[in-house]
Design a protein around this motif. Structure first.
Motif, PDB file in Angstrom:
ATOM      1  N   ARG A  16     -11.728  -3.966 -11.378  1.00  0.00           N
ATOM      2  CA  ARG A  16     -10.998  -2.691 -11.269  1.00  0.00           C
ATOM      3  C   ARG A  16     -11.572  -1.828 -10.149  1.00  0.00           C
ATOM      4  O   ARG A  16     -10.828  -1.199  -9.397  1.00  0.00           O
ATOM      5  N   LEU A  17     -12.910  -1.801 -10.033  1.00  0.00           N
ATOM      6  CA  LEU A  17     -13.526  -1.039  -8.947  1.00  0.00           C
ATOM      7  C   LEU A  17     -13.140  -1.598  -7.587  1.00  0.00           C
ATOM      8  O   LEU A  17     -12.897  -0.840  -6.646  1.00  0.00           O
ATOM      9  N   ALA A  18     -13.080  -2.920  -7.464  1.00  0.00           N
ATOM     10  CA  ALA A  18     -12.697  -3.533  -6.196  1.00  0.00           C
ATOM     11  C   ALA A  18     -11.264  -3.170  -5.829  1.00  0.00           C
ATOM     12  O   ALA A  18     -10.968  -2.869  -4.671  1.00  0.00           O
ATOM     13  N   VAL A  19     -10.365  -3.180  -6.800  1.00  0.00           N
ATOM     14  CA  VAL A  19      -8.962  -2.814  -6.542  1.00  0.00           C
ATOM     15  C   VAL A  19      -8.875  -1.340  -6.160  1.00  0.00           C
ATOM     16  O   VAL A  19      -8.174  -0.967  -5.206  1.00  0.00           O
ATOM     17  N   GLU A  20      -9.611  -0.489  -6.879  1.00  0.00           N
ATOM     18  CA  GLU A  20      -9.598   0.942  -6.572  1.00  0.00           C
ATOM     19  C   GLU A  20     -10.169   1.195  -5.173  1.00  0.00           C
ATOM     20  O   GLU A  20      -9.654   2.026  -4.433  1.00  0.00           O
ATOM     21  N   ALA A  21     -11.248   0.495  -4.811  1.00  0.00           N
ATOM     22  CA  ALA A  21     -11.839   0.658  -3.481  1.00  0.00           C
ATOM     23  C   ALA A  21     -10.869   0.191  -2.402  1.00  0.00           C
ATOM     24  O   ALA A  21     -10.757   0.819  -1.340  1.00  0.00           O
ATOM     25  N   HIS A  22     -10.164  -0.895  -2.659  1.00  0.00           N
ATOM     26  CA  HIS A  22      -9.164  -1.375  -1.704  1.00  0.00           C
ATOM     27  C   HIS A  22      -8.037  -0.352  -1.564  1.00  0.00           C
ATOM     28  O   HIS A  22      -7.564  -0.080  -0.464  1.00  0.00           O
ATOM     29  N   ALA A  23      -7.617   0.239  -2.680  1.00  0.00           N
ATOM     30  CA  ALA A  23      -6.582   1.276  -2.635  1.00  0.00           C
ATOM     31  C   ALA A  23      -7.078   2.483  -1.840  1.00  0.00           C
ATOM     32  O   ALA A  23      -6.318   3.081  -1.061  1.00  0.00           O
ATOM     33  N   ALA A  24      -8.350   2.851  -1.997  1.00  0.00           N
ATOM     34  CA  ALA A  24      -8.915   3.959  -1.223  1.00  0.00           C
ATOM     35  C   ALA A  24      -8.939   3.616   0.259  1.00  0.00           C
ATOM     36  O   ALA A  24      -8.657   4.471   1.110  1.00  0.00           O
ATOM     37  N   TRP A  25      -9.245   2.372   0.573  1.00  0.00           N
ATOM     38  CA  TRP A  25      -9.238   1.923   1.972  1.00  0.00           C
ATOM     39  C   TRP A  25      -7.832   2.039   2.559  1.00  0.00           C
ATOM     40  O   TRP A  25      -7.655   2.495   3.685  1.00  0.00           O
ATOM     41  N   LEU A  26      -6.834   1.638   1.786  1.00  0.00           N
ATOM     42  CA  LEU A  26      -5.451   1.761   2.238  1.00  0.00           C
ATOM     43  C   LEU A  26      -5.070   3.234   2.413  1.00  0.00           C
ATOM     44  O   LEU A  26      -4.377   3.601   3.374  1.00  0.00           O
ATOM     45  N   ALA A  27      -5.531   4.079   1.501  1.00  0.00           N
ATOM     46  CA  ALA A  27      -5.237   5.512   1.582  1.00  0.00           C
ATOM     47  C   ALA A  27      -5.872   6.131   2.824  1.00  0.00           C
ATOM     48  O   ALA A  27      -5.266   6.994   3.479  1.00  0.00           O
ATOM     49  N   ALA A  28      -7.084   5.695   3.148  1.00  0.00           N
ATOM     50  CA  ALA A  28      -7.780   6.238   4.318  1.00  0.00           C
ATOM     51  C   ALA A  28      -7.063   5.894   5.617  1.00  0.00           C
ATOM     52  O   ALA A  28      -7.144   6.640   6.593  1.00  0.00           O
ATOM     53  N   ARG A  29      -6.333   4.804   5.629  1.00  0.00           N
ATOM     54  CA  ARG A  29      -5.652   4.354   6.843  1.00  0.00           C
ATOM     55  C   ARG A  29      -4.208   4.832   6.933  1.00  0.00           C
ATOM     56  O   ARG A  29      -3.562   4.636   7.957  1.00  0.00           O
ATOM     57  N   ASP A  30      -3.703   5.459   5.877  1.00  0.00           N
ATOM     58  CA  ASP A  30      -2.305   5.879   5.842  1.00  0.00           C
ATOM     59  C   ASP A  30      -2.162   7.330   6.303  1.00  0.00           C
ATOM     60  O   ASP A  30      -2.833   8.214   5.769  1.00  0.00           O
ATOM     61  N   PRO A  31      -1.278   7.599   7.269  1.00  0.00           N
ATOM     62  CA  PRO A  31      -1.122   8.969   7.777  1.00  0.00           C
ATOM     63  C   PRO A  31      -0.505   9.938   6.762  1.00  0.00           C
ATOM     64  O   PRO A  31      -0.593  11.148   6.942  1.00  0.00           O
ATOM     65  N   ARG A  32       0.098   9.437   5.690  1.00  0.00           N
ATOM     66  CA  ARG A  32       0.674  10.317   4.669  1.00  0.00           C
ATOM     67  C   ARG A  32      -0.387  10.935   3.770  1.00  0.00           C
ATOM     68  O   ARG A  32      -0.122  11.899   3.061  1.00  0.00           O
ATOM     69  N   THR A  33      -1.579  10.405   3.801  1.00  0.00           N
ATOM     70  CA  THR A  33      -2.677  10.916   2.984  1.00  0.00           C
ATOM     71  C   THR A  33      -3.235  12.180   3.633  1.00  0.00           C
ATOM     72  O   THR A  33      -3.464  12.205   4.837  1.00  0.00           O
ATOM     73  N   PRO A  34      -3.467  13.250   2.858  1.00  0.00           N
ATOM     74  CA  PRO A  34      -4.065  14.464   3.418  1.00  0.00           C
ATOM     75  C   PRO A  34      -5.427  14.165   4.050  1.00  0.00           C
ATOM     76  O   PRO A  34      -6.182  13.328   3.548  1.00  0.00           O
ATOM     77  N   TRP A  35      -5.742  14.845   5.157  1.00  0.00           N
ATOM     78  CA  TRP A  35      -6.947  14.479   5.913  1.00  0.00           C
ATOM     79  C   TRP A  35      -8.252  14.616   5.127  1.00  0.00           C
ATOM     80  O   TRP A  35      -9.138  13.779   5.321  1.00  0.00           O
ATOM     81  N   PRO A  36      -8.456  15.623   4.249  1.00  0.00           N
ATOM     82  CA  PRO A  36      -9.726  15.614   3.492  1.00  0.00           C
ATOM     83  C   PRO A  36      -9.846  14.381   2.588  1.00  0.00           C
ATOM     84  O   PRO A  36     -10.917  13.792   2.461  1.00  0.00           O
TER      85      PRO A  36
END
Length: 131
Positions: A16-36
């Motif tokens: 679950r942590l690995a999936v969540e970390a991968h999702a965070a990685w995807l979020a960090a690379r997506d321009p729709r995610t707020p910059w903070p």
């Protein structure tokens, strides 16, 4: 079936942590995610997916604190900063991925941190007056 053993529960938690970390990685690379949220997601994902830990796991207790406390706490904070619908999308993509990425940037950050610590220790010993 009575329930899962402790080792099975730990393995599930790790997955679950690995999936969540991968999702965070995807979020960090997506321009729709707020910059903070992008900055925090990048830091958390890079550290979580890095093959090198800031505190090595062979050090009793301290070596697991990052895996058991810091990474989950960072992921919880990232989830709170990202809109729920967007996070659900990232999580679905991460769960569907068969291969999890490794973070070279995270590894570089941890190596630089260790190099800085070693340099400070070296410098402290070098300039310390001999008693």
């Amino acid at each position: 079936m009575p329930g899962k053993s402790l080792s099975e529960r730990i393995a599930d938690f790790g997955r679950r942590l690995a999936v969540e970390a991968h999702a965070a990685w995807l979020a960090a690379r997506d321009p729709r995610t707020p910059w903070p949220a992008r900055l925090l997601a990048l830091a958390v994902a890079a550290y979580a997916l890095s093959p090198i830990d800031l505190v090595p796991d062979f050090i009793p207790v301290l070596g697991w604190i990052d895996d058991l406390i810091l990474v989950p706490a960072g992921l919880i904070l990232v989830r709170r900063l990202i809109p729920r619908a967007l996070w659900s999308e990232f999580h679905a993509v991460a769960a569907a991925a068969s291969k999890h990425p490794s973070s070279r940037a995270g590894m570089a950050m941890v190596l630089l941190a260790w190099a800085a610590i070693l340099y400070i220790v070296y410098w402290s010993v070098r300039v310390a007056p001999v008693h």
